[in-house]
Design a protein around this motif. Structure first.
Motif, short mmCIF file in Angstrom:
data_model
loop_
_atom_site.label_atom_id
_atom_site.label_comp_id
_atom_site.label_asym_id
_atom_site.label_seq_id
_atom_site.Cartn_x
_atom_site.Cartn_y
_atom_site.Cartn_z
N GLY A 59 0.79 -1.22 0.00
CA GLY A 59 0.00 0.00 0.00
C GLY A 59 0.82 1.27 0.00
N ASP A 60 2.13 1.16 0.24
CA ASP A 60 3.00 2.35 0.20
C ASP A 60 3.21 2.80 -1.24
OD1 ASP A 60 3.27 2.14 2.93
OD2 ASP A 60 5.38 1.52 2.89
N GLU A 61 3.25 4.11 -1.43
CA GLU A 61 3.54 4.65 -2.75
C GLU A 61 5.00 5.08 -2.80
OE1 GLU A 61 0.99 7.43 -5.49
OE2 GLU A 61 2.16 8.69 -4.13
N ILE A 62 5.67 4.69 -3.86
CA ILE A 62 7.06 5.12 -4.07
C ILE A 62 7.12 5.88 -5.39
CG2 ILE A 62 8.05 3.22 -2.73
CD1 ILE A 62 8.82 1.87 -5.36
N GLU A 63 8.10 6.75 -5.51
CA GLU A 63 8.30 7.48 -6.76
C GLU A 63 9.67 7.12 -7.30
OE1 GLU A 63 7.80 11.90 -8.74
OE2 GLU A 63 7.84 11.72 -6.56
N LEU A 64 9.68 6.49 -8.46
CA LEU A 64 10.92 6.09 -9.11
C LEU A 64 11.50 7.26 -9.91
CD1 LEU A 64 9.84 2.61 -10.47
CD2 LEU A 64 11.79 3.00 -8.97
N PHE A 65 12.82 7.39 -9.87
CA PHE A 65 13.53 8.40 -10.65
C PHE A 65 14.59 7.69 -11.48
CE2 PHE A 65 11.76 10.72 -7.15
CZ PHE A 65 11.39 11.94 -7.70
N CYS A 66 14.55 7.88 -12.78
CA CYS A 66 15.53 7.27 -13.68
C CYS A 66 16.24 8.38 -14.45
CB CYS A 66 14.84 6.33 -14.67
SG CYS A 66 13.89 5.02 -13.88
N GLU A 67 17.56 8.28 -14.52
CA GLU A 67 18.33 9.28 -15.24
C GLU A 67 19.45 8.60 -16.01
OE1 GLU A 67 20.51 13.57 -14.51
OE2 GLU A 67 20.00 12.35 -12.78
N GLY A 68 19.44 8.80 -17.33
CA GLY A 68 20.45 8.21 -18.19
C GLY A 68 19.92 7.94 -19.57
N GLU A 69 20.73 7.27 -20.37
CA GLU A 69 20.38 7.08 -21.78
C GLU A 69 19.16 6.21 -22.02
OE1 GLU A 69 23.27 3.87 -23.67
OE2 GLU A 69 24.39 5.29 -22.44
N ASP A 70 18.83 5.31 -21.10
CA ASP A 70 17.65 4.44 -21.28
C ASP A 70 16.60 4.71 -20.21
OD1 ASP A 70 19.11 3.38 -19.19
OD2 ASP A 70 19.24 1.36 -20.01
N GLU A 71 16.52 5.96 -19.74
CA GLU A 71 15.65 6.31 -18.61
C GLU A 71 14.17 6.04 -18.86
OE1 GLU A 71 15.40 11.13 -19.45
OE2 GLU A 71 16.88 10.38 -18.02
N GLU A 72 13.69 6.37 -20.06
CA GLU A 72 12.26 6.17 -20.36
C GLU A 72 11.90 4.69 -20.32
OE1 GLU A 72 9.79 8.32 -20.96
OE2 GLU A 72 10.89 10.20 -21.10
N GLU A 73 12.73 3.89 -20.95
CA GLU A 73 12.50 2.44 -20.99
C GLU A 73 12.58 1.85 -19.58
OE1 GLU A 73 14.50 -1.62 -22.87
OE2 GLU A 73 15.33 0.33 -23.40
N ALA A 74 13.56 2.29 -18.80
CA ALA A 74 13.74 1.79 -17.44
C ALA A 74 12.52 2.12 -16.58
CB ALA A 74 15.00 2.38 -16.82
N LEU A 75 12.06 3.36 -16.65
CA LEU A 75 10.92 3.78 -15.85
C LEU A 75 9.67 2.98 -16.20
CD1 LEU A 75 9.73 5.71 -13.71
CD2 LEU A 75 9.14 7.23 -15.61
N GLN A 76 9.39 2.87 -17.48
CA GLN A 76 8.20 2.14 -17.92
C GLN A 76 8.25 0.68 -17.49
OE1 GLN A 76 7.60 2.23 -22.15
NE2 GLN A 76 5.64 1.19 -22.04
N PHE A 77 9.40 0.04 -17.66
CA PHE A 77 9.55 -1.38 -17.31
C PHE A 77 9.39 -1.59 -15.80
CE2 PHE A 77 11.92 -5.11 -16.04
CZ PHE A 77 11.47 -6.06 -16.94
N LEU A 78 10.07 -0.77 -15.00
CA LEU A 78 10.06 -0.96 -13.55
C LEU A 78 8.71 -0.61 -12.92
CD1 LEU A 78 13.65 0.27 -12.72
CD2 LEU A 78 12.82 -2.08 -12.74
N VAL A 79 8.06 0.44 -13.38
CA VAL A 79 6.74 0.79 -12.85
C VAL A 79 5.77 -0.36 -13.14
CG1 VAL A 79 4.73 2.30 -13.19
CG2 VAL A 79 7.00 3.30 -12.84
N ASN A 80 5.80 -0.89 -14.35
CA ASN A 80 4.93 -2.00 -14.70
C ASN A 80 5.25 -3.24 -13.87
OD1 ASN A 80 2.85 -3.26 -16.40
ND2 ASN A 80 4.56 -4.44 -17.21
N SER A 81 6.53 -3.50 -13.67
CA SER A 81 6.94 -4.67 -12.90
C SER A 81 6.49 -4.57 -11.44
CB SER A 81 8.46 -4.82 -12.96
OG SER A 81 8.87 -5.99 -12.32
N ILE A 82 6.63 -3.40 -10.85
CA ILE A 82 6.19 -3.20 -9.46
C ILE A 82 4.67 -3.30 -9.38
CG2 ILE A 82 6.06 -1.54 -7.55
CD1 ILE A 82 8.85 -0.52 -8.55
N ARG A 83 4.00 -2.69 -10.35
CA ARG A 83 2.54 -2.69 -10.38
C ARG A 83 1.99 -4.12 -10.45
NH1 ARG A 83 1.40 1.26 -14.41
NH2 ARG A 83 1.46 2.79 -12.74
#
Length: 90
Positions: A59-83
């Motif tokens: 139930g805790d909400e976390i906010e992921l921060f990605c910075e680098g050349e593949d940041e968009e892909e990393a964020l999308q993949f990890l948010v979906n994986s956690i979800r």
């Protein structure tokens, strides 16, 4: 830098197994990946000890921060994986 919020749905939160899965998945990306939790605390998503130390519960909400050349892909993949529970049944 990109960021996204996600609610942890794992019944026991980010204990050892899902924390290890999150770290393993995060390490596939070149980007720096951290998340904010609680009252402005930050954890390194590529460190199992850092993720476990965050004591993220169901139930805790976390906010992921990605910075680098593949940041968009990393964020999308990890948010979906956690979800979807990081490989655990929800």
């Amino acid at each position: 830098m990109v960021s996204g919020k996600v609610t942890v749905k794992n019944p026991t939160g980010l204990h050892l197994r899902p924390a290890g899965t999150l770290c393993k998945q995060a390490m596939q990306f070149k980007s720096s990946i951290t998340f904010h939790y609680g009252d402005g605390n930050t954890a390194n998503a590529k460190s199992v000890l850092s993720v476990l130390g965050a004591c993220v519960k169901c139930g805790d909400e976390i906010e992921l921060f990605c910075e680098g050349e593949d940041e968009e892909e990393a964020l999308q993949f990890l948010v979906n994986s956690i979800r979807t529970g990081l490989g655990e049944e929800l």
